[in-house]
Design a protein around this motif. Structure first.
Motif, mmCIF file in Angstrom:
data_model
loop_
_atom_site.group_PDB
_atom_site.id
_atom_site.type_symbol
_atom_site.label_atom_id
_atom_site.label_comp_id
_atom_site.label_asym_id
_atom_site.label_seq_id
_atom_site.Cartn_x
_atom_site.Cartn_y
_atom_site.Cartn_z
ATOM 1 N N ALA A 66 3.602 10.953 -6.873
ATOM 2 C CA ALA A 66 4.646 10.477 -6.253
ATOM 3 C C ALA A 66 5.114 9.139 -6.828
ATOM 4 O O ALA A 66 4.780 8.605 -7.651
ATOM 5 C CB ALA A 66 4.089 10.177 -4.771
ATOM 6 N N LEU A 67 6.379 8.793 -6.222
ATOM 7 C CA LEU A 67 7.190 7.575 -6.484
ATOM 8 C C LEU A 67 7.197 6.609 -5.187
ATOM 9 O O LEU A 67 7.414 7.342 -4.160
ATOM 10 C CB LEU A 67 8.258 7.747 -7.149
ATOM 11 C CG LEU A 67 8.299 8.238 -8.562
ATOM 12 C CD1 LEU A 67 9.743 8.550 -8.999
ATOM 13 C CD2 LEU A 67 8.049 7.122 -9.493
ATOM 14 N N THR A 68 6.906 5.344 -5.352
ATOM 15 C CA THR A 68 6.948 4.647 -4.034
ATOM 16 C C THR A 68 8.249 3.471 -4.123
ATOM 17 O O THR A 68 8.269 3.052 -5.517
ATOM 18 C CB THR A 68 5.558 3.798 -3.926
ATOM 19 O OG1 THR A 68 4.698 4.919 -3.629
ATOM 20 C CG2 THR A 68 5.744 2.921 -2.508
ATOM 21 N N ASP A 69 8.959 3.476 -3.434
ATOM 22 C CA ASP A 69 10.137 2.609 -3.239
ATOM 23 C C ASP A 69 10.278 1.689 -2.098
ATOM 24 O O ASP A 69 9.379 2.153 -1.183
ATOM 25 C CB ASP A 69 11.371 3.564 -3.816
ATOM 26 C CG ASP A 69 11.816 4.253 -3.220
ATOM 27 O OD1 ASP A 69 11.367 4.537 -1.990
ATOM 28 O OD2 ASP A 69 12.444 4.967 -3.673
ATOM 29 N N GLU A 70 11.275 1.177 -1.861
ATOM 30 C CA GLU A 70 11.422 0.400 -0.429
ATOM 31 C C GLU A 70 11.714 1.400 0.510
ATOM 32 O O GLU A 70 11.497 1.127 1.824
ATOM 33 C CB GLU A 70 12.761 -0.491 -0.618
ATOM 34 C CG GLU A 70 14.258 0.301 -0.923
ATOM 35 C CD GLU A 70 14.262 0.722 -2.439
ATOM 36 O OE1 GLU A 70 15.457 1.089 -2.782
ATOM 37 O OE2 GLU A 70 13.483 0.315 -3.330
ATOM 38 N N ASN A 71 11.919 2.681 0.197
ATOM 39 C CA ASN A 71 12.039 3.647 1.283
ATOM 40 C C ASN A 71 10.954 4.491 1.645
ATOM 41 O O ASN A 71 10.693 5.614 2.414
ATOM 42 C CB ASN A 71 13.320 4.704 0.893
ATOM 43 C CG ASN A 71 14.613 3.790 0.782
ATOM 44 O OD1 ASN A 71 14.915 3.095 1.600
ATOM 45 N ND2 ASN A 71 15.400 4.157 -0.172
ATOM 46 N N GLY A 72 9.659 4.139 0.998
ATOM 47 C CA GLY A 72 8.702 4.968 1.251
ATOM 48 C C GLY A 72 7.881 5.524 -0.084
ATOM 49 O O GLY A 72 8.756 5.258 -1.192
ATOM 50 N N THR A 73 7.084 6.350 0.081
ATOM 51 C CA THR A 73 6.469 7.306 -0.963
ATOM 52 C C THR A 73 7.094 8.539 -0.864
ATOM 53 O O THR A 73 7.067 9.323 0.154
ATOM 54 C CB THR A 73 5.017 7.208 -0.582
ATOM 55 O OG1 THR A 73 4.472 5.975 -0.784
ATOM 56 C CG2 THR A 73 4.220 8.180 -1.973
ATOM 57 N N HIS A 74 7.411 9.293 -2.123
ATOM 58 C CA HIS A 74 8.021 10.470 -1.994
ATOM 59 C C HIS A 74 7.111 11.061 -3.228
ATOM 60 O O HIS A 74 7.163 10.815 -4.411
ATOM 61 C CB HIS A 74 9.422 10.339 -2.355
ATOM 62 C CG HIS A 74 10.245 9.464 -1.455
ATOM 63 N ND1 HIS A 74 10.428 10.087 -0.133
ATOM 64 C CD2 HIS A 74 10.719 8.302 -1.514
ATOM 65 C CE1 HIS A 74 11.105 9.001 0.563
ATOM 66 N NE2 HIS A 74 11.246 7.946 -0.438
ATOM 67 N N TYR A 94 11.671 15.279 -9.108
ATOM 68 C CA TYR A 94 11.629 14.390 -8.065
ATOM 69 C C TYR A 94 12.859 14.671 -7.116
ATOM 70 O O TYR A 94 14.050 14.583 -7.435
ATOM 71 C CB TYR A 94 11.834 12.985 -8.679
ATOM 72 C CG TYR A 94 11.764 12.039 -7.668
ATOM 73 C CD1 TYR A 94 10.843 11.764 -6.546
ATOM 74 C CD2 TYR A 94 12.553 10.772 -7.434
ATOM 75 C CE1 TYR A 94 10.611 10.628 -5.690
ATOM 76 C CE2 TYR A 94 12.622 9.581 -6.687
ATOM 77 C CZ TYR A 94 11.570 9.721 -5.643
ATOM 78 O OH TYR A 94 11.676 8.517 -4.822
ATOM 79 N N LYS A 126 12.922 9.559 -11.996
ATOM 80 C CA LYS A 126 13.662 9.213 -11.005
ATOM 81 C C LYS A 126 15.104 9.839 -10.895
ATOM 82 O O LYS A 126 15.878 9.784 -9.855
ATOM 83 C CB LYS A 126 13.505 7.671 -11.212
ATOM 84 C CG LYS A 126 12.317 7.013 -10.841
ATOM 85 C CD LYS A 126 12.337 5.316 -11.051
ATOM 86 C CE LYS A 126 10.950 4.897 -11.131
ATOM 87 N NZ LYS A 126 10.822 3.298 -11.520
#
Length: 408
Positions: A66-74, A94, A126
């Motif tokens: 998964a990738l985690t950013d300011e919008n959460g983990t996806h 992704y 990404k």
């Protein structure tokens, strides 16, 4: 006997590995009073360094889902989309990528596993749908599956490009640069509808004669028979690939380390000091790098010897004498696939000039489809991993891909 000697040494180090692990646990356990003393920290750090050096490593995991950013983990979807005896084609997708392009990332078959490109994939996924050539450890491929040489490698690349279609962008990291160029040239020679939109060659020996390194010196200093007799071995019977002739990964690793031995000694000394002072971030970064760097795979002897002969000694691609299955390989046939070359100023494996040579070979390509990028202050590994890869090199590649999507 070379391979058997290595296995015997690895087995003999088993008790030392166990002792190092036990020592590290004892002197670092919070319930042990000595763990808070300077002596305890020295003992724990020393055991950690020793265990890391002599540990037997297998194939690493990709290690991310998964990738985690300011919008959460996806989540990142990982799937095997094609299987061949000597490679799997792995897809990383992704769902939040905007307008993703299909990227064929050709990993090197030079002793390390495709997971060496973990950071490369994490950066690109990404924005794009990334397909990676996950080459098999030759010691795990039964001899009954046949030989695997330079021609077979190029065939795999051609097959993968055709599988992914005409809108694919192919990126070669290090060793496969001349072979990807050859594959694209062959597709262009046939006017194949699946010619890639763009081709990015990163730090690879397209023309090793353009800039001398320790690698080119070694290749030129010995005969092909010397390499065969001294640097290849038969896989022992306890492996699935028993009887197959290979260039062992442990020999490739020894060659790499010997090129920068003092640098590796300094890195382990610094790791020892970081453990003592409690610099956990630096210690973790060191461990992650060497867990990957010290994980090696075997390469078939025929592929290794073909590479020595055709890429380094004869330099058949830049000299115009390369032939694939009886067909001349002519990069001047390339007219539709845009070409980007990326080099590191401090690269001591594929020095600046070796990859850029591809532009002269692609003489029929329109001027607007050529671009060369040299990254200052970067060595071989930094071309495709690390901060400068993320901040400086990848934006150049991404912009090149965007500009050349579906353009002929």
């Amino acid at each position: 006997m070379l391979y058997n000697y290595f296995d015997m040494q690895n087995a003999a180090l088993g008790p030392m590995r166990a002792m190092a692990q036990m020592t590290k646990t004892y002197f670092s356990h919070p319930m042990m009073p000595l763990s808070r003393t300077y002596l305890g920290k020295i003992m724990s750090a020393g055991a950690d360094v020793l265990e890391g050096v002599i540990r037997h490593r297998g194939k690493p995991e990709w290690g991310f889902q998964a990738l985690t950013d300011e919008n959460g983990t996806h989540p990142i979807d990982l799937a095997r989309v094609d299987h061949k005896p000597f490679a799997d084609l792995i897809r990383f997708r992704y769902d939040l990528a905007k307008n993703p392009k299909k990227i064929l990332l050709v990993s090197p078959m030079s002793g390390h596993f495709a997971t060496l490109l973990r950071g490369t994939v994490l950066t690109m996924v990404k924005d794009h749908e990334v397909y990676v050539t996950d080459w098999a450890d030759a010691s795990s491929v039964p001899a009954s599956d046949g030989a695997f040489g330079l021609d077979d490698y190029i065939q795999y690349i051609v097959d993968y490009i055709r599988l992914l279609g005409p809108d694919v962008h192919v990126i070669a990291v290090c060793q496969p640069a001349p072979l990807v160029l050859a594959a694209v040239a062959l597709l262009a020679g046939e006017n194949d509808p699946c010619q890639p939109s763009s081709m990015t060659l990163m730090g690879g020996p397209v023309d090793p004669g353009a800039a001398e390194t320790e690698v080119t010196k070694l290749a030129d200093s010995q005969s092909l028979s010397w390499f065969k007799e001294n640097l290849t071995a038969s896989v022992p019977m306890q492996y699935p690939g028993s009887g197959r002739r290979v260039y062992p990964g442990f020999m490739q690793l020894a060659a790499f380390i010997s090129m920068n031995s003092f640098r590796h000694v300094d890195a382990h000394m610094q790791h020892f000091n970081n453990l003592i002072i409690g610099d956990g971030d630096s210690a973790e970064s060191h461990t992650k790098f060497y867990d990957e760097y010290l994980s090696v795979m075997d390469v078939t002897a025929e592929f290794y010897l073909d590479t020595i002969q055709h890429v380094f000694q004869e330099r058949s691609l830049p000299k115009g004498t390369m032939v694939w299955k009886g067909i001349p390989v002519d990069p001047s046939k390339i007219r539709k696939t845009a070409l980007l070359t990326v080099e590191g100023e401090l690269d001591d494996i594929s020095a600046p000039g070796q990859t850029e040579a591809a532009h002269d070979l692609c003489s029929s390509l329109a001027q607007g489809k050529h671009k060369n990028h040299i990254e200052k202050g970067v060595g071989h590994y930094g071309i495709f991993n690390g901060r400068k890869w993320r901040e400086n090199i990848y934006p150049v590649i991404n912009d090149f891909i965007e500009k050349n999507q579906n353009k002929s």
